[in-house]
Motif scaffolding. Structure first.
Motif, mmCIF file in Angstrom:
data_model
loop_
_atom_site.group_PDB
_atom_site.id
_atom_site.type_symbol
_atom_site.label_atom_id
_atom_site.label_comp_id
_atom_site.label_asym_id
_atom_site.label_seq_id
_atom_site.Cartn_x
_atom_site.Cartn_y
_atom_site.Cartn_z
ATOM 1 N N GLY A 39 0.849 -1.426 0.145
ATOM 2 C CA GLY A 39 -0.236 0.228 -0.199
ATOM 3 C C GLY A 39 1.263 1.242 0.278
ATOM 4 N N GLY A 41 1.779 2.628 -2.260
ATOM 5 C CA GLY A 41 1.567 3.506 -3.860
ATOM 6 C C GLY A 41 2.977 2.802 -4.994
ATOM 7 N N LYS A 42 4.003 2.126 -5.146
ATOM 8 C CA LYS A 42 4.641 1.636 -5.988
ATOM 9 C C LYS A 42 4.364 1.057 -7.107
ATOM 10 C CE LYS A 42 6.257 -1.964 -3.506
ATOM 11 N NZ LYS A 42 5.052 -2.126 -2.053
ATOM 12 N N THR A 43 3.076 0.607 -6.647
ATOM 13 C CA THR A 43 2.457 0.183 -7.691
ATOM 14 C C THR A 43 1.848 1.487 -8.424
ATOM 15 O OG1 THR A 43 2.114 -1.785 -7.171
ATOM 16 C CG2 THR A 43 0.325 -1.105 -9.162
ATOM 17 N N THR A 44 1.084 1.686 -8.093
ATOM 18 C CA THR A 44 0.974 3.179 -8.514
ATOM 19 C C THR A 44 1.731 4.227 -9.734
ATOM 20 O OG1 THR A 44 -0.920 3.099 -6.559
ATOM 21 C CG2 THR A 44 -0.988 5.622 -8.335
HETATM 22 P P1 ATP Z 1 1.372 -3.537 -2.989
HETATM 23 O O1 ATP Z 1 2.895 -4.227 -2.768
HETATM 24 O O2 ATP Z 1 0.413 -4.595 -2.162
HETATM 25 O O3 ATP Z 1 0.856 -3.849 -4.292
HETATM 26 P P2 ATP Z 1 2.009 -0.790 -2.994
HETATM 27 O O4 ATP Z 1 2.743 -0.419 -2.629
HETATM 28 O O5 ATP Z 1 2.151 -0.748 -4.012
HETATM 29 O O6 ATP Z 1 1.490 -1.796 -2.865
HETATM 30 P P3 ATP Z 1 -0.336 0.872 -4.830
HETATM 31 O O7 ATP Z 1 -1.277 -0.898 -5.050
HETATM 32 O O8 ATP Z 1 0.100 1.944 -5.618
HETATM 33 O O9 ATP Z 1 1.159 0.078 -3.104
HETATM 34 O O10 ATP Z 1 -1.627 0.882 -3.751
HETATM 35 C C1 ATP Z 1 -1.726 2.130 -2.843
HETATM 36 C C2 ATP Z 1 -3.406 2.758 -2.308
HETATM 37 O O11 ATP Z 1 -3.729 3.318 -3.041
HETATM 38 C C3 ATP Z 1 -3.116 1.415 -1.097
HETATM 39 O O12 ATP Z 1 -3.371 2.151 -0.299
HETATM 40 C C4 ATP Z 1 -4.300 1.083 -1.830
HETATM 41 O O13 ATP Z 1 -4.879 0.528 -1.280
HETATM 42 C C5 ATP Z 1 -4.389 2.037 -2.780
HETATM 43 N N1 ATP Z 1 -5.515 1.538 -4.306
HETATM 44 C C6 ATP Z 1 -4.608 0.968 -4.695
HETATM 45 N N2 ATP Z 1 -5.396 0.318 -6.331
HETATM 46 C C7 ATP Z 1 -6.451 1.405 -6.047
HETATM 47 C C8 ATP Z 1 -7.478 1.220 -6.583
HETATM 48 N N3 ATP Z 1 -7.385 0.626 -8.611
HETATM 49 N N4 ATP Z 1 -8.777 1.926 -6.026
HETATM 50 C C9 ATP Z 1 -8.894 2.155 -4.957
HETATM 51 N N5 ATP Z 1 -7.355 2.133 -3.818
HETATM 52 C C10 ATP Z 1 -6.525 1.685 -4.916
#
Ligand code: ATP
Length: 236
Positions: A39, A41-44
């Protein structure tokens, strides 16, 4: 030479701010690992660089050119390839077909079906097997191979280890090492801290949408990174 520049990037899902004023640069030929808890934010962030998620503010530049509003397919043409979390292959297409659909006629380069199969020996015998019948590791190899088929200048890898047995992760990373040693520019998300520090020249740690630590992997103190990763205390 700076290949990728991310400047004060903001990404939201409705009211939730997933990426908060993130800025960093990636030099051509660098391998940078993006780490952080679930969570963070890496994937985003990767999706925003690939053009799959439209940012709410800030800027993304490739080679000094502003690509912030460019659609994803145009970015592939410019040399940005994303290996998404979950692989997203075409399940009924064979390994070879999955690779061929990604070939970009506009971007010539060293990658083709043969060279991809050369770096992923586990796929050699599987080229006519539908993707749905492959193991997780084989599917990940196809997903990376498919990204390579566009002959990218910047390869974005989202959690290649996810759901794979350690021995399979080792095999995938062995193949990646060959790709990296050729001077590819890679930004990768990796949950496994040890692996991230081993494979990357530089590490960027995110916490709750922000960059909380950035530095050369060899120079970072592991305890310091763990603290930043979990937000245990403010890194000095
Ligand atoms: P992970 O390792 O779990 O993939 P991450 O670091 O990649 O985590 P993200 O997936 O970018 O994190 O998520 C960042 C935030 O955005 C989190 O709070 C997540 O719940 C939220 N989030 C991600 N995708 C969505 C979506 N499609 N709709 C709403 N919120 C989202």
């Amino acid at each position: 030479m700076t290949l990728l520049k991310v400047d004060a990037l903001d990404c939201r899902y409705g009211l939730l701010q997933a990426v908060r004023r993130v800025s960093f640069e990636v030099e051509a030929g660098e391998t940078v690992a993006l780490i952080g808890a679930n969570g963070a934010g890496k994937t985003t962030l990767l999706r925003a660089i690939a053009g799959v998620h439209r940012p709410n503010g800030g800027r993304v530049e490739l080679d000094g050119v502003d690509i912030t509003t460019l659609p994803a397919h145009r970015r592939v043409g410019l040399g940005i390839a994303l290996v998404p979390e979950g692989r997203r292959l075409f399940p009924s297409l064979t390994v070879e077909e999955n690779l061929r659909v990604a070939a970009s006629p506009r971007r010539p380069g060293r990658w083709n079906v043969r060279s991809v199969l050369d770096v992923f020996p586990m796929l050699q015998q599987r080229r006519r097997t539908p993707a749905a019948s492959l193991s997780g590791g084989e599917q990940q190899a196809v997903a990376i191979g498919r990204a390579l088929m566009s002959n990218p200048r910047l390869l974005l890898l989202d959690e290649v280890s996810l759901g794979l047995a350690p021995i399979v992760v080792d095999a995938v990373y062995r193949s990646l090492a060959g790709i990296l040693s050729e001077g590819a520019t890679v930004l990768l998300v990796e949950q496994d801290l040890t692996r991230a520090l081993r494979v990357a020249g530089r590490v960027i740690c995110m916490l709750e949408g922000r960059v909380v630590l950035e530095g050369a992997a060899a120079a970072l103190d592991r305890d310091h990174v763990v603290s930043a990763y979990f937000g245990l205390r403010k890194p000095a």
